[in-house]
Design a protein around this motif. Structure first.
Motif, short mmCIF file in Angstrom:
data_model
loop_
_atom_site.label_atom_id
_atom_site.label_comp_id
_atom_site.label_asym_id
_atom_site.label_seq_id
_atom_site.Cartn_x
_atom_site.Cartn_y
_atom_site.Cartn_z
N ASP A 38 0.81 -1.22 0.00
CA ASP A 38 0.00 0.00 0.00
C ASP A 38 0.85 1.28 0.00
N LYS A 39 2.10 1.19 -0.45
CA LYS A 39 3.00 2.34 -0.42
C LYS A 39 3.37 2.81 -1.83
N VAL A 40 3.48 4.14 -1.97
CA VAL A 40 3.88 4.76 -3.23
C VAL A 40 5.05 5.69 -2.94
N ILE A 41 6.09 5.59 -3.75
CA ILE A 41 7.23 6.50 -3.66
C ILE A 41 7.09 7.51 -4.78
N HIS A 42 7.15 8.80 -4.42
CA HIS A 42 6.95 9.84 -5.42
C HIS A 42 7.80 11.05 -5.10
N PHE A 43 7.99 11.89 -6.12
CA PHE A 43 8.88 13.05 -6.04
C PHE A 43 8.06 14.32 -5.94
N THR A 44 8.40 15.15 -4.96
CA THR A 44 7.69 16.40 -4.73
C THR A 44 8.70 17.52 -4.49
N ARG A 45 8.19 18.73 -4.36
CA ARG A 45 9.06 19.84 -4.01
C ARG A 45 9.18 19.90 -2.49
N ARG A 46 10.29 19.35 -1.98
CA ARG A 46 10.57 19.31 -0.55
C ARG A 46 9.42 18.70 0.25
N GLY A 47 8.90 17.60 -0.28
CA GLY A 47 7.86 16.89 0.45
C GLY A 47 6.46 17.41 0.25
N GLN A 48 6.31 18.52 -0.48
CA GLN A 48 4.98 19.09 -0.72
C GLN A 48 4.63 18.93 -2.19
N GLU A 49 3.45 18.37 -2.46
CA GLU A 49 3.02 18.22 -3.84
C GLU A 49 2.80 19.60 -4.46
N VAL A 50 3.24 19.76 -5.68
CA VAL A 50 3.09 21.04 -6.38
C VAL A 50 2.34 20.82 -7.68
N GLY A 51 1.94 21.91 -8.29
CA GLY A 51 1.15 21.81 -9.51
C GLY A 51 1.96 22.07 -10.77
N THR A 52 1.45 22.92 -11.61
CA THR A 52 2.02 23.12 -12.94
C THR A 52 3.16 24.13 -12.96
N PRO A 71 -1.75 14.54 6.01
CA PRO A 71 -1.35 13.14 5.89
C PRO A 71 -2.01 12.27 6.95
N CYS A 72 -2.26 11.02 6.61
CA CYS A 72 -2.88 10.10 7.56
C CYS A 72 -1.86 9.67 8.61
N SER A 73 -2.31 8.88 9.56
CA SER A 73 -1.45 8.49 10.68
C SER A 73 -0.30 7.57 10.27
N THR A 74 -0.45 6.91 9.12
CA THR A 74 0.60 5.99 8.68
C THR A 74 1.66 6.66 7.82
N CYS A 75 1.42 7.92 7.43
CA CYS A 75 2.37 8.63 6.58
C CYS A 75 3.10 9.69 7.40
N ASN A 76 4.39 9.48 7.61
CA ASN A 76 5.17 10.43 8.39
C ASN A 76 5.49 11.66 7.55
N PRO A 77 5.22 12.86 8.06
CA PRO A 77 5.55 14.08 7.31
C PRO A 77 7.05 14.20 7.14
N PRO A 78 7.52 14.66 5.98
CA PRO A 78 8.97 14.80 5.77
C PRO A 78 9.57 15.87 6.67
N GLU A 79 10.81 15.67 7.04
CA GLU A 79 11.50 16.64 7.88
C GLU A 79 11.81 17.90 7.09
N GLU A 80 12.05 18.98 7.81
CA GLU A 80 12.37 20.25 7.16
C GLU A 80 13.66 20.10 6.34
N GLY A 81 13.64 20.63 5.13
CA GLY A 81 14.81 20.52 4.26
C GLY A 81 14.91 19.18 3.55
N HIS A 82 13.84 18.38 3.61
CA HIS A 82 13.82 17.08 2.95
C HIS A 82 14.06 17.22 1.46
N HIS A 83 14.69 16.19 0.85
CA HIS A 83 15.07 16.27 -0.56
C HIS A 83 13.91 16.12 -1.53
#
Length: 259
Positions: A38-52, A71-83
């Motif tokens: 049930d896990k998906v690995i994806h690329f965002t701008r510093r952990g935040q989904e962005v648009g166009t 985020p739900c309880s099973t998804c840990n928020p990325p740390e500050e400065g995350h890649h």
């Protein structure tokens, strides 16, 4: 999946699938790699989904479901400065949207029939275990700096599936979605001299659409000749050294299978 829709049921997913979900009334899609459990690995701008990355994001921001921002309880928020490469549960990745599966090694006719980019490619996928390995490696090491047109979530997923990277980082990346965003205006400009010989709006539209299809076909990662196969370990080494761009003199040593 097929000509009309790439929609897929969750129960049919397997590790290594490239999945996506449309956002904001089909303005753009968010892409990732399903890795199982049930896990998906994806690329965002510093952990935040962005648009166009355009003014359309005013609409995008106002229409993203609230569940995508909490985020739900099973998804840990990325740390500050995350890649920026993160792991989410499937529901958080979808953010209330519909699940689709990106297609690989599609015939040219099917590729052109799906006039909007970001849903399929002519390129072939590598085996699923290699795809998952790349995604998990990049989860720990990053995928460089996020760029809407050159290094976005679709670029990440396509790299995980194929191992292909564009040699010149100053040009458009692998993303078919990005090509679609810029391809329309470019097609209109390039087709202007041709439309002068047409006598009606239908002829002008057909000419512009033909130019657009040709440019999208030529820009697909499966057709381009400015791409090369890069191992994920070598990619992260180059990222750490600040030397992501691959130059022609390095090709023979770096990529014996360069296309």
């Amino acid at each position: 999946m097929g000509l009309i829709s790439n929609r897929v049921d969750k129960k049919n997913l397997k590790p290594g699938d490239h999945i996506y979900s449309w956002r904001a009334a089909y303005i753009y899609a968010h892409h990732g790699i399903y890795v199982g459990d049930d896990k998906v690995i994806h690329f965002t701008r510093r952990g935040q989904e962005v648009g166009t990355g355009t003014v359309l994001d005013v609409l995008v921001t106002s229409s993203v479901p609230a569940r995508a921002q909490v985020p739900c309880s099973t998804c840990n928020p990325p740390e500050e400065g995350h890649h920026g490469v993160i792991s989410s549960c499937l529901n958080c990745f979808l953010a209330g949207g519909v699940l689709y599966c990106f297609e690989y090694a599609v015939p040219p006719a099917l590729f052109l029939a799906k006039a909007r980019g970001g849903t399929c490619t002519l390129a072939a996928s590598d085996p699923d275990d290699i795809v998952v390995h790349r995604a998990k490696h990049l989860l720990n090491n990053g995928f460089g700096c996020y760029n809407v047109f050159k290094n976005n979530c679709e670029d990440f997923a396509i790299y995980c599936k194929t191992g292909l990277l564009v040699l010149d980082q100053s040009t458009m990346g692998q993303s078919g979605q990005a090509v679609s965003f810029v391809g329309g205006p470019i097609a209109a400009v390039l087709s202007t001299p041709l439309t002068l010989i047409t006598t009606n709006a239908y002829g002008m539209a057909a000419t512009a659409f033909g130019v657009y299809c040709a440019s999208r076909y030529a820009a697909d990662i499966g057709m381009r000749r400015d791409v090369a196969k890069v191992s994920v370990e070598d990619l992260t080494t180059r990222l750490a050294a600040g030397a992501l761009q691959i130059t022609e003199p390095n090709l023979p040593a770096l990529l014996p299978h360069a296309r």
